[in-house]
Design an enzyme around this catalytic site. Structure first.
Site, short mmCIF file in Angstrom:
data_model
loop_
_atom_site.label_atom_id
_atom_site.label_comp_id
_atom_site.label_asym_id
_atom_site.label_seq_id
_atom_site.Cartn_x
_atom_site.Cartn_y
_atom_site.Cartn_z
N ARG A 20 -11.19 9.36 -3.43
CA ARG A 20 -11.62 10.20 -4.68
C ARG A 20 -10.62 9.85 -5.81
O ARG A 20 -10.93 10.61 -6.96
CB ARG A 20 -11.47 11.54 -4.17
CG ARG A 20 -12.48 12.09 -3.25
CD ARG A 20 -12.17 13.53 -2.40
NE ARG A 20 -11.82 14.46 -3.34
CZ ARG A 20 -11.31 15.63 -3.14
NH1 ARG A 20 -10.98 15.76 -2.01
NH2 ARG A 20 -11.22 16.20 -4.22
N LYS A 27 -3.37 5.38 -3.66
CA LYS A 27 -3.10 6.64 -4.04
C LYS A 27 -1.50 7.02 -4.00
O LYS A 27 -1.12 7.53 -4.91
CB LYS A 27 -3.60 7.38 -3.07
CG LYS A 27 -3.49 9.07 -3.41
CD LYS A 27 -4.36 9.99 -2.75
CE LYS A 27 -4.17 10.18 -1.30
NZ LYS A 27 -4.94 11.28 -0.67
N TYR A 111 3.82 13.02 4.58
CA TYR A 111 2.62 12.33 4.08
C TYR A 111 3.22 11.66 2.72
O TYR A 111 3.79 12.39 2.03
CB TYR A 111 1.63 13.25 3.89
CG TYR A 111 0.75 13.82 5.21
CD1 TYR A 111 0.93 13.31 6.21
CD2 TYR A 111 -0.21 14.57 4.90
CE1 TYR A 111 0.43 13.96 7.30
CE2 TYR A 111 -0.99 15.09 5.97
CZ TYR A 111 -0.72 14.67 7.36
OH TYR A 111 -1.02 15.23 8.41
N GLY A 112 2.54 10.76 2.43
CA GLY A 112 3.05 9.80 1.05
C GLY A 112 2.21 10.53 -0.12
O GLY A 112 2.58 10.35 -1.21
N ASN A 240 -5.42 14.38 -3.61
CA ASN A 240 -6.70 13.55 -3.27
C ASN A 240 -7.41 13.21 -4.58
O ASN A 240 -8.37 12.54 -4.61
CB ASN A 240 -7.63 14.54 -2.48
CG ASN A 240 -6.99 14.89 -1.15
OD1 ASN A 240 -6.34 13.89 -0.22
ND2 ASN A 240 -6.69 16.16 -0.90
N ASN A 399 16.91 -10.49 -40.27
CA ASN A 399 17.76 -11.00 -39.23
C ASN A 399 17.19 -12.17 -38.50
O ASN A 399 17.88 -12.74 -37.63
CB ASN A 399 18.09 -9.87 -38.19
CG ASN A 399 16.91 -9.21 -37.68
OD1 ASN A 399 15.64 -9.36 -38.24
ND2 ASN A 399 16.94 -8.72 -36.51
N TYR A 400 15.91 -12.52 -38.97
CA TYR A 400 15.17 -13.56 -37.86
C TYR A 400 14.90 -14.56 -38.81
O TYR A 400 13.88 -14.24 -39.65
CB TYR A 400 14.20 -12.78 -37.17
CG TYR A 400 13.32 -13.58 -36.21
CD1 TYR A 400 14.16 -14.20 -35.26
CD2 TYR A 400 11.97 -13.78 -36.30
CE1 TYR A 400 13.32 -15.17 -34.27
CE2 TYR A 400 11.29 -14.33 -35.52
CZ TYR A 400 12.09 -15.35 -34.32
OH TYR A 400 11.22 -15.96 -33.40
C1 UD1 Z 1 -4.61 16.18 8.01
C2 UD1 Z 1 -4.30 16.99 9.38
C3 UD1 Z 1 -4.71 18.49 9.06
C4 UD1 Z 1 -3.78 18.99 7.92
C5 UD1 Z 1 -3.85 18.23 6.86
C6 UD1 Z 1 -3.08 18.64 5.67
C7 UD1 Z 1 -4.89 15.64 10.91
C8 UD1 Z 1 -5.86 15.15 12.15
N1 UD1 Z 1 -5.12 16.54 10.40
O1 UD1 Z 1 -5.85 16.35 7.68
O2 UD1 Z 1 -4.48 19.22 10.39
O3 UD1 Z 1 -4.23 20.39 7.80
O4 UD1 Z 1 -3.52 16.79 7.03
O5 UD1 Z 1 -3.26 17.97 4.58
O6 UD1 Z 1 -3.67 15.09 11.30
N2 UD1 Z 1 -3.32 8.54 7.03
C9 UD1 Z 1 -2.85 7.41 7.59
N3 UD1 Z 1 -3.72 6.61 8.07
C10 UD1 Z 1 -4.81 7.17 8.65
C11 UD1 Z 1 -5.23 8.35 8.35
C12 UD1 Z 1 -4.18 9.14 7.55
O7 UD1 Z 1 -1.84 6.74 7.04
O8 UD1 Z 1 -5.67 6.42 9.29
C13 UD1 Z 1 -2.26 9.16 5.98
C14 UD1 Z 1 -2.97 9.65 4.59
O9 UD1 Z 1 -2.71 8.45 3.76
C15 UD1 Z 1 -2.45 10.78 4.28
C16 UD1 Z 1 -2.07 11.65 5.48
O10 UD1 Z 1 -2.12 10.30 6.26
O11 UD1 Z 1 -1.31 10.47 3.58
C17 UD1 Z 1 -2.95 12.81 5.93
O12 UD1 Z 1 -4.42 12.01 6.00
P1 UD1 Z 1 -5.62 12.84 5.61
O13 UD1 Z 1 -6.82 11.92 5.92
O14 UD1 Z 1 -5.48 13.45 4.15
O15 UD1 Z 1 -5.73 14.09 6.42
P2 UD1 Z 1 -6.62 15.24 6.76
O16 UD1 Z 1 -7.79 14.89 7.12
O17 UD1 Z 1 -6.59 15.91 5.18
#
Ligand code: UD1
Ligand code: CA
Length: 474
Positions: A20, A27, A111-112, A240, A399-400
């Site tokens: 998104r 991201k 989370y990053g 997001n 100067n140049y």
């Molecule tokens: C996740 C949680 C959810 C929580 C929410 C909070 C799970 C299954 N669900 O959901 O309970 O409420 O975060 O924001 O954990 N990422 C990876 N590899 C992947 C998938 C994700 O590195 O295969 C990273 C994403 O880049 C991101 C983070 O993990 O930084 C969360 O992933 P995202 O897909 O946003 O999780 P949600 O579905 O929102």
């Protein structure tokens, strides 16, 4: 650092693609306060390690989307990277990191794309579980609108023990009413984590390996799930979309503005300031609206910054004033000096006390002694300007020569008449005067008047040309 000194594993999930954002940049590389979101997360993790004492943290980043771009941007001795390709869910992401975790310390998951979680909040969560191998820490938050988040299921008794987390898409209609959600931040005993990861399945609505499923496994294994809440609601905001990124930027900037005001700065509007780096302020500093501070900026006591100034890596000493629309980079400004409006100080500009640099004056790699002035429309580059020197409007240091830069030296008490050119290398001796319009190509002796000016001629019988009479149309 030896492994024994490490207090915590920290896994930072950063493999997701962030569809998104509609961007070619991964991201987590999008900036908040001028630095990638991921840089904020790593900084917080390291600061947490320092708080917890002894050694640092064992950082493991999980990358995927965007290839090597993310890991190559962050190289450090305390940081390892694990690739996740393809991305099959948060549990699958942590599986990739698992071989790099130290078994004797717990593992914190971050989370990053959630860059603003504070060290205070994480410290509270970690301290609530760190002394026990039988505790699982979970950061949760109550949301008015929990749509999209994993719900924290506590069973029949409200506030009772956590049983499991259910994702939005797998939740029953009753579970969807739960407003306490999983932020994603967890602290897990590492040997158990490895075991639970092996037991994950992708049998769910998204056919992903959910990290959240390990909460139910922990409960089944008899661990106590301890929950903590963030100090501020905004700490768990994730990014997001571009709109959420912009919203987060304002939250972060407001926090910085509040801290500046607590330290005694007067901000005319705390909603209209941007700090992208470190801004250090003395007492009674006043900052007008729309200013941007980048890199390391220090403002001494009573410094005043006018509206819409940009300051990058500068030191402004006490009592100095930077007037509206000035742009300063790599410069230092002496006590009680005045700069601007519309001034430009480039790298290596060093102004002494009470110096005046006025509108449309550009200074580069040059020092100005105390009380020197260049009040209007001038370029001073690669120059040493003495004390009490007055540089007239339109003065330019050449100067140049097209190949090399040369220095100009203007000694104390020199007066440079308007519209002069000083062709470097050249020296103007102490107390000398250049007449207006002088092109100086060799050194001016101390005390002398130097003037290069074409003599004016007066033609008294000259007649100004008149317009030709219009020829009437045929
Ligand atoms: C996740 C949680 C959810 C929580 C929410 C909070 C799970 C299954 N669900 O959901 O309970 O409420 O975060 O924001 O954990 N990422 C990876 N590899 C992947 C998938 C994700 O590195 O295969 C990273 C994403 O880049 C991101 C983070 O993990 O930084 C969360 O992933 P995202 O897909 O946003 O999780 P949600 O579905 O929102
Ligand atoms: Ca997802």
């Amino acid at each position: 650092m030896t492994d024994e000194a490490i207090v915590l594993n920290v896994v930072v999930l950063a493999a997701g693609m962030g569809k998104r954002m509609r961007s070619d940049l991964p991201k987590v590389m999008h900036p908040v306060a001028g630095r990638p979101m991921l840089a904020h997360v790593f900084e917080t993790a390291r600061a947490l390690g320092a708080r917890l004492g002894r050694g640092g943290v064992n950082l493991v980043g999980v990358y995927g989307h965007g290839g090597r771009l993310v890991p190559d941007a962050f190289v450090a001795p305390d940081l390892q990277w694990a690739e996740q390709m393809p991305q099959r869910g948060t549990g699958h992401a942590v599986m990739q990191a698992a071989p790099r975790l130290l078994a004797h310390v717990p593992t914190l998951i971050l989370y990053g794309d959630v860059p603003l979680t504070t060290v205070d909040t994480l410290e509270r969560l970690v301290r609530s579980v760190i002394d026990s191998q039988r505790r699982f820490g979970l950061l949760t938050v109550e949301l008015a609108d929990p749509t999209g988040y994993g719900r924290v299921v506590r069973g029949a008794t409200p506030g009772g023990p956590v049983q499991r987390i259910v994702e939005q898409r797998d939740a029953s209609s009753a579970e969807q009413l739960i407003r306490e959600v999983n932020t994603g931040v967890m602290v897990i005993p590492t040997p158990d984590l490895r075991r639970w990861l092996d037991a994950l399945s992708d049998d769910n609505a998204q056919a992903e390996y959910y990290l959240t499923d390990i909460v139910g496994m922990a409960v089944a294994d008899g661990l106590e799930v301890v929950t903590a809440q963030p100090t501020h609601a905004w700490e768990t905001l994730g990014v997001n979309s571009r709109a959420q990124l912009a919203e987060l930027e304002r939250v972060y900037q407001r926090g910085l503005a509040d801290a500046l005001m607590e330290r005694g700065a007067h901000l005319l509007d705390p909603a209209r300031i941007d700090v992208r780096g470190e801004l250090t302020v003395g007492r009674d500093v006043c900052i007008d609206v729309g200013c941007v501070f980048e890199g390391q900026v220090t403002l001494g006591d009573r410094v005043r910054i006018g509206p819409y100034c940009v300051l990058r890596d500068v030191m402004i000493r006490e009592g100095a004033e930077i007037a509206a629309y000035s742009h300063l980079e790599g410069a230092s400004v002496g006590a009680n000096a005045r700069v601007g409006p519309y001034a430009r100080l480039r790298p290596g500009a060093e102004l002494g006390p009470r110096v005046h640099i006025g509108n449309f004056v550009e200074v580069k790699n040059s020092s100005f002694g105390a009380d020197a002035k260049a009040n209007h429309l001038a370029y001073v580059g690669d120059s040493t300007v003495g004390e009490r020197v007055n540089i007239g409007a339109g003065t330019i240091t050449c100067n140049y020569d097209g190949a090399n830069k040369h220095r100009t030296v203007i000694e104390d008490d020199v007066f440079i008449g308007s519209n002069s050119e000083l062709v470097a290398p050249v020296r103007v001796g102490r107390g000398a005067t250049l007449g207006a319009g002088t092109t100086l190509t060799k050194d001016a002796p101390p005390g002398a008047l130097v003037i290069t000016r074409a003599q004016a001629r007066t033609l008294s019988d000259w007649v100004r040309p008149a317009k030709n009479p219009k020829t009437p149309k045929a």
